[in-house]
Design an enzyme around this catalytic site. Sequence first.
Site, mmCIF file in Angstrom:
data_model
loop_
_atom_site.group_PDB
_atom_site.id
_atom_site.type_symbol
_atom_site.label_atom_id
_atom_site.label_comp_id
_atom_site.label_asym_id
_atom_site.label_seq_id
_atom_site.Cartn_x
_atom_site.Cartn_y
_atom_site.Cartn_z
ATOM 1 N N HIS A 82 62.705 51.441 19.566
ATOM 2 C CA HIS A 82 63.267 50.970 20.604
ATOM 3 C C HIS A 82 64.724 50.335 20.121
ATOM 4 O O HIS A 82 64.842 49.942 19.227
ATOM 5 C CB HIS A 82 62.466 49.887 21.206
ATOM 6 C CG HIS A 82 63.088 49.263 22.362
ATOM 7 N ND1 HIS A 82 62.615 49.757 23.807
ATOM 8 C CD2 HIS A 82 63.876 48.264 22.713
ATOM 9 C CE1 HIS A 82 63.348 49.090 24.750
ATOM 10 N NE2 HIS A 82 63.960 48.081 24.247
ATOM 11 N N ASP A 161 56.535 42.588 33.338
ATOM 12 C CA ASP A 161 57.711 42.773 32.653
ATOM 13 C C ASP A 161 58.717 43.538 33.320
ATOM 14 O O ASP A 161 59.966 43.213 33.480
ATOM 15 C CB ASP A 161 57.683 43.543 31.083
ATOM 16 C CG ASP A 161 58.704 44.071 30.572
ATOM 17 O OD1 ASP A 161 59.587 43.216 30.262
ATOM 18 O OD2 ASP A 161 58.852 45.356 30.907
ATOM 19 N N ARG A 168 66.625 40.368 35.195
ATOM 20 C CA ARG A 168 67.422 40.075 34.113
ATOM 21 C C ARG A 168 68.712 40.979 34.175
ATOM 22 O O ARG A 168 69.766 40.412 33.702
ATOM 23 C CB ARG A 168 66.640 40.266 32.686
ATOM 24 C CG ARG A 168 65.622 39.047 32.281
ATOM 25 C CD ARG A 168 64.831 39.399 31.322
ATOM 26 N NE ARG A 168 65.308 39.840 30.154
ATOM 27 C CZ ARG A 168 64.814 40.840 29.310
ATOM 28 N NH1 ARG A 168 64.028 41.423 29.249
ATOM 29 N NH2 ARG A 168 65.882 40.981 28.365
ATOM 30 N N SER A 183 59.299 41.576 26.202
ATOM 31 C CA SER A 183 59.545 42.753 27.067
ATOM 32 C C SER A 183 59.283 44.042 26.167
ATOM 33 O O SER A 183 58.448 44.652 26.436
ATOM 34 C CB SER A 183 60.997 42.819 27.696
ATOM 35 O OG SER A 183 61.253 44.100 28.392
ATOM 36 N N LYS A 187 55.579 46.348 26.159
ATOM 37 C CA LYS A 187 55.703 47.504 26.617
ATOM 38 C C LYS A 187 55.077 48.655 25.422
ATOM 39 O O LYS A 187 54.360 49.514 25.777
ATOM 40 C CB LYS A 187 57.054 47.986 26.922
ATOM 41 C CG LYS A 187 57.576 47.587 28.394
ATOM 42 C CD LYS A 187 58.823 48.488 28.780
ATOM 43 C CE LYS A 187 60.006 48.120 28.181
ATOM 44 N NZ LYS A 187 60.497 46.750 28.348
#
Length: 446
Positions: A82, A161, A168, A183, A187
């Site tokens: 990520h 989320d 956001r 977040s 996930k």
Amino acid sequence: MLPQEIIRKQRDGELLSCDELEGFFSAFLHGDVADAQMSAFLMACYFSPLNMEQTLAITEHFLRSGTRLDLAAVQGALVDKHSTGGVGDKTSLLVAPIVAAAGVKVPMISGRALGHTGGTLDKLESIPGFSTQLAPVRFMQVLERTGAALAGQSDDLVPLDRVVYALRDVTATVEIPSLIAASIISKKLAGGASALVLDVKTGSGAFIRDEARAFDLAGLLVRVGEHFGLRTCALVSDMDQPLGRAIGNWLEVVEASDCLQGAAVPDLMELTYALSGMMIHLGGKARSIPEGMEVAREMVRSGLAWERFLDIIEAQGGDTSFVRETLRYRNADSMVEVCAPHSGTLRRIDARMLGLLATEIGAGRKRNGDGIDPTAGIVLWKKAGEQVEADEPLCRLYSSSTEALVQYRDRALAAFDVGYGQPAEAPLILALVTPEGIQPWVSHHV
């Protein structure tokens, strides 16, 4: 619980209990807290940060708000990756097929464009037919067949989320470290990963522009991941200029496709090989990160990563003919060259400015729920440190959704600093962050 009292307490720096936080977020998920109230709470969190206990509590509540993928039947380590968001950052399109080709399973739960940064799902969906909405059974089938599955959150996967993330994006509250951590980690846990490699960006094009804060965020992410039993490590990388040369959804797919076939894009591939090497190492297919990086290079050299990319696209419903022959894709309706006003050295490119511009001409969303123009974006002809001549093109703007694209030429030009003398050379990868602390990246070069 009065929502306005929760907002006031957070605004004033009073310590909210974990029960109060859970009640507030739960009420928002069920429609008893309005978007405006959650937006106000998010802004209060920006100015009055949450502590570690609260961060863990919110992560847990995000995770428990939905179901988790059961990937117990999948053999071997499940390693995800990520990025905290950057301009032109298409490394997920590259690392997934590279790492899968090396024999490590990659269950990748990705996001959409956030603020001025692009989203992996939007990039993938620019490929005709490609589906990022995979039911759990289908997700596992794709993962088993190709070694990687790239999908978004389903309605029941961390739904809390998903709705907070959307707010956001449109309320200028992306840069809250605790909510970034909650977040991402929720996930990845819900998506079945057993290990996670993070790319934490810093610089003008990152959400966390200050380097010290980026290191703090990397450390927070690693600690939160490890707390929940997720093996986690992170790179801190520079985002002062766009990564690679393409910004925008289909344009980035084209660049990723070219790189998987051996195109030389030095900064993009340097970071790609570093992330891939870490994933291959965590997945047990290399004894060290340097060895993992060499395995990654071989996957590209041999063509195995390219073939795996095509397999993933086909398995998720995409039309591989457009990726094999990218010129078949429809051209943007409007294209505008942006040229240098005089000769000199390109000293700096403002990544954030170009990311915002790309969003405005159609590559991202101005409001929650907006569509995306897959053809829109920017291609750089020059990168920082390169010589330019007067009237030589610096970049090209593309859009099929913006009228009078030429009016954006001066704004694009303002992102390029053409002067004299070479800019100070800065490393792309600043450090490696593990549960043991911060380590210099230079020791991991092959």
